[in-house]
Every structure is written in C-alpha cells, then in structure tokens.
Design a protein around this motif. Sequence first.
Motif, PDB file in Angstrom:
ATOM      1  N   SER A 144       0.821  -1.215  -0.050  1.00 50.04           N
ATOM      2  CA  SER A 144      -0.049   0.001   0.027  1.00 50.04           C
ATOM      3  C   SER A 144       0.827   1.368  -0.108  1.00 50.04           C
ATOM      4  N   THR A 145       2.014   1.155   0.105  1.00 49.58           N
ATOM      5  CA  THR A 145       3.099   2.330   0.205  1.00 49.58           C
ATOM      6  C   THR A 145       3.619   2.494  -1.081  1.00 49.58           C
ATOM      7  N   PHE A 146       3.359   1.766  -2.168  1.00 52.22           N
ATOM      8  CA  PHE A 146       4.137   1.993  -3.235  1.00 52.22           C
ATOM      9  C   PHE A 146       3.271   3.131  -4.054  1.00 52.22           C
ATOM     10  N   VAL A 147       3.947   4.025  -4.549  1.00 53.90           N
ATOM     11  CA  VAL A 147       3.644   5.189  -5.396  1.00 53.90           C
ATOM     12  C   VAL A 147       4.519   5.289  -6.521  1.00 53.90           C
ATOM     13  N   LEU A 148       3.652   6.050  -7.611  1.00 49.41           N
ATOM     14  CA  LEU A 148       4.724   5.959  -8.878  1.00 49.41           C
ATOM     15  C   LEU A 148       5.551   7.252  -8.466  1.00 49.41           C
ATOM     16  N   ASP A 149       6.680   7.153  -9.474  1.00 45.57           N
ATOM     17  CA  ASP A 149       7.607   8.409  -9.069  1.00 45.57           C
ATOM     18  C   ASP A 149       7.070   9.636  -9.775  1.00 45.57           C
ATOM     19  N   GLU A 150       7.268  10.758  -9.354  1.00 46.08           N
ATOM     20  CA  GLU A 150       6.856  11.855  -9.651  1.00 46.08           C
ATOM     21  C   GLU A 150       7.759  12.540 -10.629  1.00 46.08           C
ATOM     22  N   VAL A 151       7.089  12.802 -11.768  1.00 40.50           N
ATOM     23  CA  VAL A 151       8.027  13.322 -12.969  1.00 40.50           C
ATOM     24  C   VAL A 151       8.624  14.847 -12.470  1.00 40.50           C
ATOM     25  N   ILE A 152       9.890  14.753 -12.372  1.00 41.75           N
ATOM     26  CA  ILE A 152      10.668  16.106 -11.993  1.00 41.75           C
ATOM     27  C   ILE A 152      11.245  16.649 -13.296  1.00 41.75           C
ATOM     28  N   SER A 153      11.267  17.954 -13.286  1.00 44.15           N
ATOM     29  CA  SER A 153      11.788  18.643 -14.597  1.00 44.15           C
ATOM     30  C   SER A 153      13.329  18.911 -14.430  1.00 44.15           C
ATOM     31  N   ASP A 154      13.948  18.602 -15.392  1.00 43.48           N
ATOM     32  CA  ASP A 154      15.616  18.620 -15.105  1.00 43.48           C
ATOM     33  C   ASP A 154      15.985  20.164 -15.054  1.00 43.48           C
ATOM     34  N   ALA A 156      14.109  22.117 -12.979  1.00 43.26           N
ATOM     35  CA  ALA A 156      13.651  22.603 -11.560  1.00 43.26           C
ATOM     36  C   ALA A 156      14.807  22.907 -10.821  1.00 43.26           C
ATOM     37  N   PRO A 157      14.828  23.881 -10.041  1.00 47.16           N
ATOM     38  CA  PRO A 157      15.813  24.152  -9.124  1.00 47.16           C
ATOM     39  C   PRO A 157      16.189  22.840  -8.213  1.00 47.16           C
ATOM     40  N   LEU A 158      17.589  22.825  -8.059  1.00 46.29           N
ATOM     41  CA  LEU A 158      18.147  21.585  -7.494  1.00 46.29           C
ATOM     42  C   LEU A 158      17.550  21.175  -6.027  1.00 46.29           C
ATOM     43  N   ASP A 159      17.077  21.973  -5.031  1.00 45.63           N
ATOM     44  CA  ASP A 159      16.359  21.841  -3.804  1.00 45.63           C
ATOM     45  C   ASP A 159      15.035  21.168  -4.137  1.00 45.63           C
ATOM     46  N   GLU A 160      14.391  21.796  -5.376  1.00 47.37           N
ATOM     47  CA  GLU A 160      12.864  21.036  -5.358  1.00 47.37           C
ATOM     48  C   GLU A 160      13.231  19.501  -5.948  1.00 47.37           C
ATOM     49  N   ARG A 161      14.315  19.424  -6.799  1.00 51.20           N
ATOM     50  CA  ARG A 161      14.500  18.060  -7.684  1.00 51.20           C
ATOM     51  C   ARG A 161      14.780  17.019  -6.340  1.00 51.20           C
ATOM     52  N   ILE A 162      15.902  17.534  -5.345  1.00 48.32           N
ATOM     53  CA  ILE A 162      16.086  16.521  -4.165  1.00 48.32           C
ATOM     54  C   ILE A 162      14.957  16.357  -3.480  1.00 48.32           C
ATOM     55  N   ALA A 163      14.212  17.391  -2.975  1.00 50.56           N
ATOM     56  CA  ALA A 163      12.851  17.103  -2.331  1.00 50.56           C
ATOM     57  C   ALA A 163      11.891  16.322  -2.888  1.00 50.56           C
ATOM     58  N   LYS A 164      11.846  16.207  -4.116  1.00 51.71           N
ATOM     59  CA  LYS A 164      10.926  15.229  -5.072  1.00 51.71           C
ATOM     60  C   LYS A 164      11.438  13.902  -5.260  1.00 51.71           C
ATOM     61  N   THR A 165      12.643  13.676  -4.837  1.00 55.92           N
ATOM     62  CA  THR A 165      13.336  12.430  -5.501  1.00 55.92           C
ATOM     63  C   THR A 165      13.262  11.527  -3.952  1.00 55.92           C
ATOM     64  N   ARG A 166      12.524  10.340  -4.445  1.00 57.57           N
ATOM     65  CA  ARG A 166      12.544   9.553  -3.230  1.00 57.57           C
ATOM     66  C   ARG A 166      13.801   8.772  -2.730  1.00 57.57           C
ATOM     67  N   GLU A 167      13.864   8.378  -1.581  1.00 58.51           N
ATOM     68  CA  GLU A 167      15.009   7.452  -1.184  1.00 58.51           C
ATOM     69  C   GLU A 167      15.045   6.238  -2.200  1.00 58.51           C
ATOM     70  N   GLY A 168      16.595   6.072  -2.518  1.00 59.50           N
ATOM     71  CA  GLY A 168      16.858   4.799  -3.308  1.00 59.50           C
ATOM     72  C   GLY A 168      16.771   5.432  -4.903  1.00 59.50           C
ATOM     73  N   LYS A 169      16.338   6.577  -5.114  1.00 60.34           N
ATOM     74  CA  LYS A 169      16.352   7.087  -6.411  1.00 60.34           C
ATOM     75  C   LYS A 169      17.899   8.225  -6.649  1.00 60.34           C
ATOM     76  N   THR A 170      17.989   8.205  -8.094  1.00 60.49           N
ATOM     77  CA  THR A 170      19.030   9.059  -8.302  1.00 60.49           C
ATOM     78  C   THR A 170      18.619  10.210  -9.212  1.00 60.49           C
ATOM     79  N   LEU A 171      19.257  11.275  -9.254  1.00 59.16           N
ATOM     80  CA  LEU A 171      19.093  12.327 -10.033  1.00 59.16           C
ATOM     81  C   LEU A 171      20.594  12.883 -10.669  1.00 59.16           C
ATOM     82  N   ILE A 172      20.502  13.450 -11.820  1.00 60.41           N
ATOM     83  CA  ILE A 172      21.564  13.884 -12.485  1.00 60.41           C
ATOM     84  C   ILE A 172      21.957  15.407 -11.937  1.00 60.41           C
ATOM     85  N   LEU A 173      23.271  15.484 -11.519  1.00 66.96           N
ATOM     86  CA  LEU A 173      23.591  16.766 -11.036  1.00 66.96           C
ATOM     87  C   LEU A 173      23.996  17.648 -12.345  1.00 66.96           C
TER      88      LEU A 173
END
Length: 285
Positions: A144-154, A156-173
Amino acid sequence: MKPFLSFIILFLTLNTFAQEQFVVYFNSDKFELTKTENKKLEEWTKFHTKDKIVAINGYTDEDGSSGYNDTLAKKRVNHVFEIIKGKVPFREDFKSRSYGENFNQSKNKAENRKVTIYYIKEKDLARENEILGIKEEVEIIVDSTFVLDEVISDDAPLDERIAKTREGKTLILKDINFYHNTFGVMNESRPILYDLAFIMQNNPKLVIQVQGHVCCNADVTDSRSIMLSRERAKAIKLFLVSRGVSAARVSFQGFGSSMPLYPIPEQNEEERVANRRVEILIVKK
C-alpha cells in the motif's frame, strides 16, 4: 506459509514419484540392529550427508499382539533415528510412522521386520516439493506504500528536485563539468556545488552517494575510466566536506562507462556530455 500435508498424502506421493528408499532389517522381537545392519546404516549415512530424509517407517512381522507390534515398530524407528540424527538432514515437517504388522506382509517374515528411510537426493532437492506432491500457496502482498515516481523537470531548482526524489532514486547533477581527463571541477560548475552544499547544510538528515560516470569508452572494465569516474565523484564529496557537510553523510562511487545513457560510441557531443555525468543517489532523507 508452511505447507500442511497429511501422512497419507505424503506416502501416496512418495510412491507416485521417483522415491528413494533405504531399508535395514531386525531380528525377530528385537528393536536394536545387528552389528551387520548397524554397519550398513552407518555406511549409508556417510554417503548421504547432503540428502534430506522426509520420513521413517517402522514394521514388524505378525507374531505377537497388535499392540505389542506397534510398540516394537516404534522402538525400531526411534533406534534408527538416534543413529542417523545429526548426520543426515531431515525435512522440517519430517514424519515417522510405526505400522507394526498393519501393512501388506511378505511371506518371508524376515522381510517384514524392518525400518524404511524415505529420502530425497541432493541433486533433486530443487524439486523437493514436486517430488512430495506439495503445491505451495503463493501469498500475494499488495504494498500500500507503493507510489509512482513523480515526474521532475531537469530544469527545476536543485532543492526542488532533491525534495521530490524518493530514497533509493538518483538524479543527475546538471552542469557539472571537469577539465579533460582530470577530476578538476571547472569554475563554471562551482555554483551548482554551492547549491548542493547549501541544501545539505539545511537538511541535516539528508544522506547521499555521489556517482561518477564517463563517456566514450566501450570497455566497461577499463580501470582508468573507472578510476577517473571515482575520483570525480570523490572530488565532489571533498568539496561538500570542505563546506561543513559531515563526511558520514556523503559517500561516492565510480561506474566508469558501464551505465551510459546513450550507446557507446556516442553519435555526437550532446550524447557524450549526457554520458559524462555526475548523479546523486538519495540514500536517506
């Protein structure tokens, strides 16, 4: 869920599938093995230490009362069990059964005074449940905790991208560049590093792993590429530590060219830049 099976089902299936058996015999009215049979049993255990025993059955001839024969058969089973205990593995739901005289007797009484060990060979253990005729129930668990990854614009400000990225996921710096074939960060990349340091300082629970990637080398085992990507990731960690971020909150790893976004060889500079990147794994938030 552990499968429940009745004794009757177990032995019907043992007879239906390719069963393995070992038999030892007893003298009349005795529940201890003769020296010859005892030696035979001990020799058997030496060569079956990786097999698995699923059942032991005890039998007697028809001499004596039914009650006496049931007790005698049980003693024979216990005697055999004590000899092989700890030497050959037993199935978790191992069964023993004392038939006494209540089975299809042979005309040769000596053949009825026995204990039969049913077992599965090591090479067949992967088919253990199939051999025993056990159909395992598959329990379907809905997370029941499964959620789809939110689509985050590349963009978007870095703090917003990090805030929306779930644990275990990566984002490009984005916009991190290094001098050619070195781990020296180019001056124009400094602003994004200061942004990352600021975010780490203001989010004390945030733990990350910096991951380095390089382009242009189809040999994913090339030690120079792996080392270069590792040193680039390490350089970013050292920068964050120099800005007061605890070293325990930042780890680093280099993947060389083993995880390209575009196939190597790249078709153009845009693809090379995309493969030559730094990513952040969100370990903990």
